[in-house]
Design a protein around this motif. Structure first.
Motif, PDB file in Angstrom:
ATOM      1  N   GLY A  74       1.480   7.366  -6.292  1.00 58.53           N
ATOM      2  CA  GLY A  74       0.547   8.472  -6.445  1.00 58.53           C
ATOM      3  C   GLY A  74       1.250   9.823  -6.393  1.00 58.53           C
TER       4      GLY A  74
ATOM      5  N   GLU B 105      -5.677   0.135  -6.925  1.00 59.43           N
ATOM      6  CA  GLU B 105      -6.615   1.227  -7.193  1.00 59.43           C
ATOM      7  C   GLU B 105      -7.870   0.702  -7.886  1.00 59.43           C
ATOM      8  OE1 GLU B 105      -8.443   4.754  -7.253  1.00 59.43           O
ATOM      9  OE2 GLU B 105      -6.652   4.192  -6.128  1.00 59.43           O
TER      10      GLU B 105
ATOM     11  N   PHE C  29      -3.989  11.672  -6.587  1.00 63.61           N
ATOM     12  CA  PHE C  29      -4.864  11.800  -5.423  1.00 63.61           C
ATOM     13  C   PHE C  29      -5.544  10.473  -5.097  1.00 63.61           C
ATOM     14  CE2 PHE C  29      -9.466  12.068  -4.611  1.00 63.61           C
ATOM     15  CZ  PHE C  29      -9.441  12.359  -3.252  1.00 63.61           C
ATOM     16  N   LEU C  30      -6.056   9.798  -6.118  1.00 62.65           N
ATOM     17  CA  LEU C  30      -6.758   8.540  -5.896  1.00 62.65           C
ATOM     18  C   LEU C  30      -5.838   7.488  -5.270  1.00 62.65           C
ATOM     19  CD1 LEU C  30      -8.822   8.345  -9.221  1.00 62.65           C
ATOM     20  CD2 LEU C  30      -9.648   8.982  -6.941  1.00 62.65           C
TER      21      LEU C  30
ATOM     22  N   SER D   6       1.786   1.999  -3.460  1.00 64.52           N
ATOM     23  CA  SER D   6       0.698   2.686  -4.168  1.00 64.52           C
ATOM     24  C   SER D   6       0.700   4.177  -3.862  1.00 64.52           C
ATOM     25  CB  SER D   6      -0.651   2.074  -3.780  1.00 64.52           C
ATOM     26  OG  SER D   6      -0.742   0.728  -4.176  1.00 64.52           O
ATOM     27  N   VAL D   7       0.859   4.517  -2.571  1.00 67.02           N
ATOM     28  CA  VAL D   7       0.866   5.922  -2.162  1.00 67.02           C
ATOM     29  C   VAL D   7       2.047   6.653  -2.795  1.00 67.02           C
ATOM     30  CG1 VAL D   7       1.056   7.510  -0.212  1.00 67.02           C
ATOM     31  CG2 VAL D   7      -0.311   5.420   0.001  1.00 67.02           C
TER      32      VAL D   7
ATOM     33  N   ARG E 290      -4.299   5.694   4.286  1.00 69.26           N
ATOM     34  CA  ARG E 290      -5.064   5.488   5.519  1.00 69.26           C
ATOM     35  C   ARG E 290      -4.938   4.061   6.052  1.00 69.26           C
ATOM     36  NH1 ARG E 290      -8.556   5.310   1.227  1.00 69.26           N
ATOM     37  NH2 ARG E 290     -10.091   3.610   1.143  1.00 69.26           N
ATOM     38  N   HIS E 291      -4.478   3.129   5.217  1.00 70.90           N
ATOM     39  CA  HIS E 291      -4.384   1.732   5.647  1.00 70.90           C
ATOM     40  C   HIS E 291      -3.054   1.394   6.314  1.00 70.90           C
ATOM     41  CE1 HIS E 291      -8.122   0.998   3.616  1.00 70.90           C
ATOM     42  NE2 HIS E 291      -7.630   1.303   2.429  1.00 70.90           N
TER      43      HIS E 291
ATOM     44  N   GLN F 292       0.824  -1.203   0.000  1.00 76.17           N
ATOM     45  CA  GLN F 292       0.000   0.000   0.000  1.00 76.17           C
ATOM     46  C   GLN F 292       0.864   1.261   0.000  1.00 76.17           C
ATOM     47  OE1 GLN F 292      -2.113  -1.253   3.473  1.00 76.17           O
ATOM     48  NE2 GLN F 292      -3.917  -1.927   2.316  1.00 76.17           N
TER      49      GLN F 292
ATOM     50  N   MET G 280      -3.172   8.138  -3.534  1.00 76.06           N
ATOM     51  CA  MET G 280      -2.754   8.643  -2.233  1.00 76.06           C
ATOM     52  C   MET G 280      -3.705   8.221  -1.125  1.00 76.06           C
ATOM     53  SD  MET G 280      -0.460  10.565  -0.712  1.00 76.06           S
ATOM     54  CE  MET G 280      -0.288  11.342   0.897  1.00 76.06           C
ATOM     55  N   THR G 281      -4.964   7.966  -1.456  1.00 72.68           N
ATOM     56  CA  THR G 281      -5.941   7.621  -0.426  1.00 72.68           C
ATOM     57  C   THR G 281      -5.607   6.318   0.287  1.00 72.68           C
ATOM     58  OG1 THR G 281      -7.367   6.505  -2.055  1.00 72.68           O
ATOM     59  CG2 THR G 281      -7.779   8.848  -1.645  1.00 72.68           C
ATOM     60  N   GLN G 282      -4.731   5.485  -0.307  1.00 71.67           N
ATOM     61  CA  GLN G 282      -4.337   4.221   0.335  1.00 71.67           C
ATOM     62  C   GLN G 282      -3.528   4.460   1.603  1.00 71.67           C
ATOM     63  OE1 GLN G 282      -5.423   1.264  -0.730  1.00 71.67           O
ATOM     64  NE2 GLN G 282      -6.529   2.309  -2.371  1.00 71.67           N
TER      65      GLN G 282
END
Length: 473
Positions: A152, A300, A389-390, A148-149, A396-397, A145, A392-394
């Protein structure tokens, strides 16, 4: 009670309905991915064509355009059909720079492309033996994750730089290396077009308009063409692609570079040790750039299973290795999965059908190169900002309060944009993860493949002194 709609053969093969998608979304996603990465049709020929080999030879620009489009078309379509993921393939940025500026000056272009073929063969062997897939399964879910961030932030940074919103300070080495605009403030029509494109994209996304990214790219391109016609603008201000109505629509492809490679010629030119180091550098860069891209895009798209694994991973990685071979054979440099595929995912793509669409567009670009290269960076970059941005939301995990995962995740996330490399971020994160687990007395929790991978990254980061010790530099 209405009967469920009967799925046709294409829907069943690609599992379009099963993954919650539609043909319209897949087509839009395929178009969005193509337009977001079509810049490679311009950039790859500039990078490879602007360099000289040991004998002062330069590659033909038109032939490089053909080679770039051809391999991207064929391998992206194969990825869609065989891997069933919305992943597009094209000449790898960074990899092409290694070939152009590090390898080619020491040998002929044919020898350099032969090393690219060897790199692809090595990757395929790693896939067939299961080692490449095993490495991916050994990575903790939260590190995936973090990848992924980091990606992003990386692609958002690419978007800002490509659009000219962020630039390198000319000749500056002692302080802040980048700045706002070209002179510390925003100026020029191209940057204004980019800003309008960003505002349009985020507005459409916030309104959840279908086709938001594609609508933004097309609309902003039209605006850019109009602005370029009406205003007095230095063509260099647009970057690689000047938005203008092309004089010619059709250009016949030139396949002259296809097959111009020598598989073992480099051994005679630079010796076995240097060849091994060159191939090792290409393999490691390709290996982990692909890993980060595949995980990030699949995550994503919501396609990872409960263990965080990518569907059809073995086939996906084998196709990616074959793409490296194809890139060497066609002299377009090593080809790999593109993070810009996330633009298609942001548009709703969830299956390989989107990749087939993207591949078809690259095939069309073989004959319509003038049209394919009309889209300026200022029109495509807003899509990268939104997709960043999309991804980046990862964030939070990730359990940031646990230093054994938080610190490696932090290094992974930050070093990707700060060093302009997915590979560097992953490498730093892996090394930190292994070291912290060890000092906490938890070394046994680290999979042996992660130990091996971290050790390889140590070699990767220390490649310069190693070359000097071995007399290869």
């Amino acid at each position: 009670m209405p009967q469920p709609r009967e799925r046709n053969a294409v829907d069943r093969y690609f599992r379009i309905s099963e993954r919650g998608s539609t043909f319209a979304r897949e087509v839009r996603g395929g178009f969005a991915t193509f337009f977001t990465m079509a810049y490679i049709l311009v950039l790859n020929p500039i990078i490879l064509g602007g360099a000289e080999d040991k004998f002062g030879t330069q590659l033909s620009g038109p032939q490089l355009v053909t080679a770039t489009a051809l391999v991207a078309a064929v391998m992206t379509a194969i990825m869609g059909l065989g891997g069933n993921l919305p992943l597009a393939i094209a000449a790898g940025l960074g990899l092409n720079a290694v070939v152009a500026y590090q390898i080619a000056p020491t040998m002929s272009w044919a020898d350099a492309m032969g090393l690219v073929v060897l790199e692809g063969i090595v990757i395929c062997v790693l896939v067939v033996t299961g080692l490449r897939e095993a490495v991916m399964h050994a990575i903790p879910q939260q590190l995936k994750q973090a990848i992924s961030v980091g990606i992003g932030l990386f692609i958002a940074f690419i978007g800002f730089v490509d659009a000219g919103f962020v630039t390198r300070i000319p000749g500056e080495t002692g302080s802040v290396p980048v700045q706002l605009g070209a002179s510390g403030q925003l100026s020029g029509w191209p940057v204004l077009v980019f800003c309008l494109g960003v505002l349009l994209t985020i507005s459409l996304m916030a309104r959840r308009v279908r086709g938001a990214i594609l609508i933004s790219i097309v609309t902003t391109t039209v605006v850019a063409i109009v602005v370029n016609e009406l205003a007095t603008i230095d063509p260099l201000a647009w970057g690689l692609t000047v938005p203008s109505v092309p004089a010619d629509v059709v250009a016949w492809p030139d396949f002259g570079l296809f097959g111009s490679f020598s598989l073992f010629g480099a051994f005679a030119e630079v010796g076995a040790v240097t060849v091994v180091l060159f191939v090792f550098t290409l393999v490691l860069s390709d290996f982990f750039d692909t890993m980060g891209t595949v995980v990030g895009v699949s995550n994503e798209a919501g396609l990872l299973d409960e263990k965080g694994d990518v569907p059809n991973l073995g086939r996906v990685l084998l196709i990616d290795g074959a793409a490296a071979v194809a890139g060497g054979v066609a002299s377009s440099s090593s080809n790999t999965a593109y993070i810009e595929s996330a633009a298609g995912v942001g548009e709703g793509a969830r299956t390989g059908f989107a990749s087939v669409v993207t591949g078809a567009l690259f095939g069309l670009a073989l004959f319509l190169t003038p049209l394919a290269t009309v889209v300026p960076a200022q029109a495509a970059a807003p899509a990268l900002i939104v997709v960043g941005f999309l991804l980046m939301t990862q964030v939070r995990h990730i359990e940031w309060e646990k230093y054994e995962i938080g610190i490696p995740a932090f290094l992974t996330v930050t070093l990707m944009p700060f060093t302009y490399s997915i590979t560097n971020g992953i490498g730093a994160g892996f090394i930190a993860y292994v070291v912290i687990k060890t000092v906490l007395g938890k070394a046994r929790e680290v999979h042996w493949l992660l130990w091996t991978t971290a050790a390889l990254f140590v070699v990767y980061f220390a490649i310069d002194p190693i070359e000097q010790v071995l007399g290869a530099k």
